[in-house]
Design a protein around this motif. Structure first.
Motif: not given
Length: 205
Positions: A2, A4-5, A7, A52, A56
């Motif tokens: 992925r 995005e960092p 959650r 992250t 998040r």
């Protein structure tokens, strides 16, 4: 992986003597067990923050939501604090996952072998699987994550027992979910674990 960092939701009790790490009280005393809990929570937040972005990462609090340690950690890391929902551990984890706008990971504060890389591996696993776990040596797990939380994943689990991971696998199968398990971990729960913890170079006594 992925782009995005991750959650990440961290669930933690306030470090109140007699209320935190109670199974370690025979070895450390109530105050010592609470101090160790605070130390583990600081470490967990540092590891999560390294994996992250602060927006998040949420610290879900219990016992004393305004505890000075929680306030300090929120300020140091620039993260959000939220009160855990009432109910058993499964209800609290489901609520924390369901609060995420999309996939998420949930961890406690007592897994000394958790690393930023391991958190990122678990997050990446959700690209192929509906859920992810880090099975623990004691039969539980040190992390759980899902693309979208379902309360059925957490129902009928004997929390605190050696059956937690096996029962969770059964719940995931009943949901027809793929469950990824990138690594096996251990938690610091009992007096015997203290020797192992002290032997770690980065977490010596």
């Amino acid at each position: 992986m992925r782009a995005e960092p991750p959650r990440i939701a961290v669930l933690a009790k306030a470090p109140l003597p007699g209320r935190a790490k109670t199974r370690l009280i025979p070895a450390l005393g109530a105050a010592g067990a609470a101090t160790l809990h605070a130390r583990l929570l600081r470490r967990t937040l540092a590891v999560a923050r390294a994996a992250t972005a602060p927006e998040r990462l949420t610290l879900w609090t219990a016992l004393d939501h305004e505890h000075p340690l929680f306030i300090e950690l929120a300020e140091v890391h620039g993260i959000t604090l939220a009160a855990q929902q009432a109910g058993d551990l499964g209800r609290r984890m489901h609520h924390a996952l369901a609060a995420e706008a999309g996939p998420g990971l949930v961890v406690g504060s007592d897994c000394p072998v958790l690393t930023p890389a391991l958190l990122r591996d678990c997050w990446a696993a959700l690209a192929e699987a509906e859920a992810v776990c880090l099975p623990a040596e004691d039969g539980g797990y040190g992390l759980i994550g899902a693309r979208e939380s379902d309360p059925a994943l957490f129902e009928g689990i004997d929390w605190g027992s050696a059956s937690v991971m096996a029962q969770t696998r059964a719940r995931a199968a009943a949901l027809h979910w793929r469950l990824a398990c990138p690594a096996r971990v251990w938690d610091l729960d009992r007096p015997d674990d203290l020797v192992r913890f002290a032997a770690r170079e980065d977490d010596g006594p």
